[in-house]
Design an enzyme around this catalytic site. Sequence first.
Site, mmCIF file in Angstrom:
data_model
loop_
_atom_site.group_PDB
_atom_site.id
_atom_site.type_symbol
_atom_site.label_atom_id
_atom_site.label_comp_id
_atom_site.label_asym_id
_atom_site.label_seq_id
_atom_site.Cartn_x
_atom_site.Cartn_y
_atom_site.Cartn_z
ATOM 1 N N GLY A 12 5.269 7.963 23.912
ATOM 2 C CA GLY A 12 5.637 7.178 25.081
ATOM 3 C C GLY A 12 4.446 6.478 25.698
ATOM 4 N N THR A 13 4.739 5.586 26.658
ATOM 5 C CA THR A 13 3.696 4.987 27.503
ATOM 6 C C THR A 13 3.077 3.715 26.932
ATOM 7 O OG1 THR A 13 3.074 7.112 28.461
ATOM 8 C CG2 THR A 13 1.465 5.397 28.637
ATOM 9 N N THR A 14 2.745 2.819 27.856
ATOM 10 C CA THR A 14 1.871 1.690 27.550
ATOM 11 C C THR A 14 0.861 1.574 28.681
ATOM 12 O OG1 THR A 14 3.635 0.482 26.417
ATOM 13 C CG2 THR A 14 1.711 -0.791 27.121
#
Length: 200
Positions: A12-14
């Site tokens: 996940g995540t940016t």
Amino acid sequence: MSADLRDKVLKGTTTVGLVGKDFVVLAADRRATAGYFIANKQTWKIVEIDSHIAATIAGTVGDAQQLVDRLRVEARYYKTITGDSMPVKSVATLASLILFQYRPILSVQMLIGGVDSDGPSLFSVDWLGTVTREKYTATGSGSPYAVSLLEHEYREDLSLEEAVNLAVKAVNIALARDPGSGEGVDIATITKEGIRMKRV
């Protein structure tokens, strides 16, 4: 941590970071995931380490919180002993040493950016303890989308406003394609005057 669990945690995540003439811009999405489950939609993934240093976090939340707390304590201690703020490179090196010492237990990746007597700087620190200095970079599952834009549009002479717009655009491109990222963009601008954070 098993390879299977680590693979799920790191999906996940940016987060995005870029350096200008006299500033650093950090940006991140707000979605916190556990595998394919959306655990939270209003997560701050940008944290203040010191009055002139901020970091983005990706990975296991508890691990990230412990590492951030340690870096804050060390930065305060350094200032108490020396009377000066801890250099950005020193914070990144400390994070690298801690992650290397506790690998593969800690599962955290950080972008650490700030402005000190040497000017603005940005470091990427991964969960293996690798630290690299960058002009621009991204982390997380949405990073391939964000980096592809940064490769084409980043310039060293960007104004602060242009850099903020580019960072937001880079995260938004990832939001459109990456299921592990979402819910909007948070921004931190770091200058010699300090850190300003906002939700956009």
